[in-house]
Design a protein around this motif. Structure first.
Motif, PDB file in Angstrom:
ATOM      1  N   LEU A 143      29.192  36.582  45.983  1.00  0.00           N
ATOM      2  CA  LEU A 143      29.917  36.384  44.730  1.00  0.00           C
ATOM      3  C   LEU A 143      31.104  37.335  44.608  1.00  0.00           C
ATOM      4  CD1 LEU A 143      26.865  35.903  42.347  1.00  0.00           C
ATOM      5  CD2 LEU A 143      28.523  34.147  43.028  1.00  0.00           C
ATOM      6  N   MET A 144      30.904  38.573  44.993  1.00  0.00           N
ATOM      7  CA  MET A 144      32.004  39.544  44.969  1.00  0.00           C
ATOM      8  C   MET A 144      33.099  39.146  45.950  1.00  0.00           C
ATOM      9  SD  MET A 144      31.922  42.184  42.896  1.00  0.00           S
ATOM     10  CE  MET A 144      32.935  43.335  43.848  1.00  0.00           C
ATOM     11  N   SER A 145      32.696  38.740  47.143  1.00  0.00           N
ATOM     12  CA  SER A 145      33.675  38.360  48.162  1.00  0.00           C
ATOM     13  C   SER A 145      34.452  37.122  47.738  1.00  0.00           C
ATOM     14  CB  SER A 145      32.979  38.115  49.498  1.00  0.00           C
ATOM     15  OG  SER A 145      32.340  39.294  49.956  1.00  0.00           O
ATOM     16  N   ARG A 146      33.785  36.191  47.096  1.00  0.00           N
ATOM     17  CA  ARG A 146      34.461  34.986  46.630  1.00  0.00           C
ATOM     18  C   ARG A 146      35.476  35.313  45.545  1.00  0.00           C
ATOM     19  NH1 ARG A 146      31.655  29.895  43.496  1.00  0.00           N
ATOM     20  NH2 ARG A 146      31.317  31.571  41.987  1.00  0.00           N
ATOM     21  N   ALA A 147      35.057  36.057  44.536  1.00  0.00           N
ATOM     22  CA  ALA A 147      35.940  36.372  43.424  1.00  0.00           C
ATOM     23  C   ALA A 147      37.125  37.231  43.866  1.00  0.00           C
ATOM     24  CB  ALA A 147      35.158  37.086  42.320  1.00  0.00           C
ATOM     25  N   PHE A 148      36.841  38.306  44.583  1.00  0.00           N
ATOM     26  CA  PHE A 148      37.908  39.222  44.973  1.00  0.00           C
ATOM     27  C   PHE A 148      38.698  38.685  46.157  1.00  0.00           C
ATOM     28  CE2 PHE A 148      35.531  41.832  42.145  1.00  0.00           C
ATOM     29  CZ  PHE A 148      36.440  42.750  41.636  1.00  0.00           C
ATOM     30  N   GLY A 149      38.054  37.883  47.018  1.00  0.00           N
ATOM     31  CA  GLY A 149      38.794  37.246  48.107  1.00  0.00           C
ATOM     32  C   GLY A 149      39.865  36.311  47.572  1.00  0.00           C
ATOM     33  N   ARG A 150      39.533  35.563  46.532  1.00  0.00           N
ATOM     34  CA  ARG A 150      40.528  34.689  45.910  1.00  0.00           C
ATOM     35  C   ARG A 150      41.721  35.490  45.405  1.00  0.00           C
ATOM     36  NH1 ARG A 150      36.150  31.193  42.335  1.00  0.00           N
ATOM     37  NH2 ARG A 150      35.696  29.557  43.895  1.00  0.00           N
ATOM     38  N   ARG A 151      41.442  36.627  44.802  1.00  0.00           N
ATOM     39  CA  ARG A 151      42.532  37.465  44.284  1.00  0.00           C
ATOM     40  C   ARG A 151      43.377  38.037  45.419  1.00  0.00           C
ATOM     41  NH1 ARG A 151      46.065  38.261  40.178  1.00  0.00           N
ATOM     42  NH2 ARG A 151      47.048  40.300  40.515  1.00  0.00           N
ATOM     43  N   LEU A 152      42.737  38.465  46.490  1.00  0.00           N
ATOM     44  CA  LEU A 152      43.487  38.999  47.628  1.00  0.00           C
ATOM     45  C   LEU A 152      44.393  37.921  48.229  1.00  0.00           C
ATOM     46  CD1 LEU A 152      40.709  41.134  49.350  1.00  0.00           C
ATOM     47  CD2 LEU A 152      42.759  42.009  48.210  1.00  0.00           C
ATOM     48  N   ILE A 153      43.883  36.697  48.331  1.00  0.00           N
ATOM     49  CA  ILE A 153      44.723  35.601  48.830  1.00  0.00           C
ATOM     50  C   ILE A 153      45.907  35.384  47.893  1.00  0.00           C
ATOM     51  CG2 ILE A 153      44.810  33.103  49.211  1.00  0.00           C
ATOM     52  CD1 ILE A 153      41.883  33.274  50.141  1.00  0.00           C
ATOM     53  N   GLU A 154      45.649  35.384  46.594  1.00  0.00           N
ATOM     54  CA  GLU A 154      46.701  35.165  45.596  1.00  0.00           C
ATOM     55  C   GLU A 154      47.776  36.244  45.670  1.00  0.00           C
ATOM     56  OE1 GLU A 154      46.974  35.321  40.727  1.00  0.00           O
ATOM     57  OE2 GLU A 154      45.147  34.511  41.660  1.00  0.00           O
ATOM     58  N   GLN A 155      47.357  37.483  45.904  1.00  0.00           N
ATOM     59  CA  GLN A 155      48.331  38.572  45.994  1.00  0.00           C
ATOM     60  C   GLN A 155      49.234  38.423  47.210  1.00  0.00           C
ATOM     61  OE1 GLN A 155      45.566  42.010  43.821  1.00  0.00           O
ATOM     62  NE2 GLN A 155      46.038  42.210  45.973  1.00  0.00           N
ATOM     63  N   GLY A 156      48.694  37.886  48.294  1.00  0.00           N
ATOM     64  CA  GLY A 156      49.484  37.622  49.483  1.00  0.00           C
ATOM     65  C   GLY A 156      49.906  38.845  50.269  1.00  0.00           C
ATOM     66  N   GLU A 157      49.164  39.944  50.125  1.00  0.00           N
ATOM     67  CA  GLU A 157      49.542  41.189  50.795  1.00  0.00           C
ATOM     68  C   GLU A 157      48.437  41.720  51.702  1.00  0.00           C
ATOM     69  OE1 GLU A 157      50.933  44.006  47.921  1.00  0.00           O
ATOM     70  OE2 GLU A 157      52.067  42.492  46.815  1.00  0.00           O
ATOM     71  N   GLY A 158      47.509  40.863  52.075  1.00  0.00           N
ATOM     72  CA  GLY A 158      46.406  41.306  52.913  1.00  0.00           C
ATOM     73  C   GLY A 158      45.372  42.073  52.118  1.00  0.00           C
ATOM     74  N   GLY A 159      44.537  42.796  52.818  1.00  0.00           N
ATOM     75  CA  GLY A 159      43.488  43.575  52.165  1.00  0.00           C
ATOM     76  C   GLY A 159      42.300  43.755  53.080  1.00  0.00           C
ATOM     77  N   SER A 160      41.275  44.386  52.557  1.00  0.00           N
ATOM     78  CA  SER A 160      40.098  44.698  53.362  1.00  0.00           C
ATOM     79  C   SER A 160      38.837  44.544  52.524  1.00  0.00           C
ATOM     80  CB  SER A 160      40.187  46.125  53.913  1.00  0.00           C
ATOM     81  OG  SER A 160      39.036  46.462  54.675  1.00  0.00           O
ATOM     82  N   ILE A 161      37.878  43.804  53.061  1.00  0.00           N
ATOM     83  CA  ILE A 161      36.551  43.697  52.459  1.00  0.00           C
ATOM     84  C   ILE A 161      35.564  44.309  53.448  1.00  0.00           C
ATOM     85  CG2 ILE A 161      34.732  42.141  51.664  1.00  0.00           C
ATOM     86  CD1 ILE A 161      36.925  40.124  50.931  1.00  0.00           C
ATOM     87  N   ILE A 162      34.771  45.245  52.973  1.00  0.00           N
ATOM     88  CA  ILE A 162      33.803  45.926  53.830  1.00  0.00           C
ATOM     89  C   ILE A 162      32.428  45.777  53.198  1.00  0.00           C
ATOM     90  CG2 ILE A 162      33.118  48.111  54.882  1.00  0.00           C
ATOM     91  CD1 ILE A 162      36.152  48.913  54.547  1.00  0.00           C
ATOM     92  N   ASN A 163      31.536  45.145  53.920  1.00  0.00           N
ATOM     93  CA  ASN A 163      30.183  44.897  53.436  1.00  0.00           C
ATOM     94  C   ASN A 163      29.223  45.918  54.033  1.00  0.00           C
ATOM     95  OD1 ASN A 163      31.085  42.523  52.090  1.00  0.00           O
ATOM     96  ND2 ASN A 163      30.938  41.384  54.016  1.00  0.00           N
ATOM     97  N   ILE A 164      28.435  46.545  53.179  1.00  0.00           N
ATOM     98  CA  ILE A 164      27.440  47.489  53.680  1.00  0.00           C
ATOM     99  C   ILE A 164      26.164  46.710  53.991  1.00  0.00           C
ATOM    100  CG2 ILE A 164      26.183  49.618  53.302  1.00  0.00           C
ATOM    101  CD1 ILE A 164      29.242  49.909  53.432  1.00  0.00           C
ATOM    102  N   SER A 165      25.915  46.522  55.277  1.00  0.00           N
ATOM    103  CA  SER A 165      24.717  45.827  55.731  1.00  0.00           C
ATOM    104  C   SER A 165      23.698  46.881  56.151  1.00  0.00           C
ATOM    105  CB  SER A 165      25.057  44.868  56.882  1.00  0.00           C
ATOM    106  OG  SER A 165      23.924  44.166  57.307  1.00  0.00           O
ATOM    107  N   SER A 166      23.025  46.701  57.255  1.00  0.00           N
ATOM    108  CA  SER A 166      22.025  47.648  57.738  1.00  0.00           C
ATOM    109  C   SER A 166      21.606  47.249  59.139  1.00  0.00           C
ATOM    110  CB  SER A 166      20.798  47.634  56.818  1.00  0.00           C
ATOM    111  OG  SER A 166      19.708  48.326  57.397  1.00  0.00           O
ATOM    112  N   ILE A 167      21.190  48.240  59.930  1.00  0.00           N
ATOM    113  CA  ILE A 167      20.611  47.865  61.226  1.00  0.00           C
ATOM    114  C   ILE A 167      19.315  47.091  61.023  1.00  0.00           C
ATOM    115  CG2 ILE A 167      21.694  49.781  62.464  1.00  0.00           C
ATOM    116  CD1 ILE A 167      18.865  51.097  62.510  1.00  0.00           C
ATOM    117  N   GLY A 168      18.766  47.149  59.803  1.00  0.00           N
ATOM    118  CA  GLY A 168      17.584  46.360  59.503  1.00  0.00           C
ATOM    119  C   GLY A 168      17.829  44.871  59.680  1.00  0.00           C
ATOM    120  N   GLY A 169      19.066  44.443  59.469  1.00  0.00           N
ATOM    121  CA  GLY A 169      19.420  43.049  59.668  1.00  0.00           C
ATOM    122  C   GLY A 169      19.472  42.655  61.125  1.00  0.00           C
TER     123      GLY A 169
END
Length: 274
Positions: A143-169
């Motif tokens: 949900l966060m990636s969808r909402a903020f990804g849309r905004r990053l696309i709209e801005q048109g200046e690139g950006g970075s999304i970093i997800n904290i996963s785990s070696i558990g995955g």
């Protein structure tokens, strides 16, 4: 010759799950501020009665205390209480960020369900517990990636999304089915999003911490953790939240401009081939 990380000065970074005193989220928020970012930090609005003893003793105030640390480094801060596992929560957070700062550049999806009733065999796992872990760890990241990804696309200046996963995955150990499935899902989501957003110059990566010195280790005794570390970690010690945060800051910087779709282990060598 030293290498200086660039591209973060005056950037706007959002870090979810950043309210606990001993946490990766707090360390990430502070290190991004140290690198030059203004930082939005979110929490769930825990009641002080739920704080662990060390937070109570320190007079800790959840995301407000982290915001104070960010401001002490000369950067702007915005503490927000929200539920990122709901579409409304993610959208309301985006609205708050844009109202305060007008843009977003870096999103760190760190919010995660606490260890607890999920650490049982699948045959004994309550559906409600499974749903909660998946909702916070995977659905919230989506949900966060969808909402903020849309905004990053709209801005048109690139950006970075970093997800904290785990070696558990990647380990998928016994009695961790909900957590492991959620974190494996985060890694898969990271890969798909990187392929979708690359043409917009938006990079998507995941960081996979191993045993890290945060409040999440409190459910085992120090002796039990010491035995686990001796048996499984080549570097022979628990990692620090700051070490994980340093990896996040690097991935958000210009020096990582050609890195996307990766799930990096930061784990003292526990996993060396995946």
């Amino acid at each position: 010759m030293s290498v200086e990380l660039t591209g973060l000065t005056d950037r706007i970074a959002v870090v979810t799950g950043a309210g606990r005193m001993r946490s990766i989220g707090r360390a990430v928020a502070v290190e991004l501020a140290r690198a030059g970012c203004d930082v939005v930090q979110t929490g769930t609005g825990r009641h002080p009665d739920r704080y662990p003893d060390d937070e109570k003793a320190a007079g800790w105030r959840d995301v407000d205390s982290v915001a104070d640390e960010v401001r002490a480094l000369g950067r702007r801060a915005l503490p927000v209480v929200c539920d990122v596992a709901t579409p409304e929560g993610a959208e309301e957070l985006l609205t708050a960020v844009l109202a305060e700062f007008g843009r977003v550049d870096v999103v760190v999806n760190n919010a995660a369900a606490s260890r607890g009733a999920d650490r049982v065999p699948v045959t004994e796992l309550d559906v409600e517990v499974w749903d909660h872990v998946i909702a916070v760890n995977l659905r919230g990241t989506f949900l966060m990636s969808r909402a903020f990804g849309r905004r990053l696309i709209e801005q048109g200046e690139g950006g970075s999304i970093i997800n904290i996963s785990s070696i558990g995955g990647k380990l998928s150990g016994p009695r961790t089915a909900a957590y492991s499935a959620s974190k494996a899902g985060v890694q898969s989501l990271t890969s798909s999003m990187a392929k979708e957003l690359g043409s917009h110059r938006i990079r998507v990566n995941a960081v996979c911490p191993g045993v890290t010195a945060t409040g999440r280790l409190d459910d085992w005794s120090p002796d039990a953790w010491a035995a686990y570390v001796t048996a499984n970690l080549p570097l022979g010690r628990v990692g620090t939240a700051q070490e994980v945060a340093s990896t996040v800051v690097f991935l958000a910087s210009d020096q990582a401009a050609w890195i996307t779709g990766q799930s990096w282990n930061v784990d003292g060598g526990q996993l060396t081939v995946r």
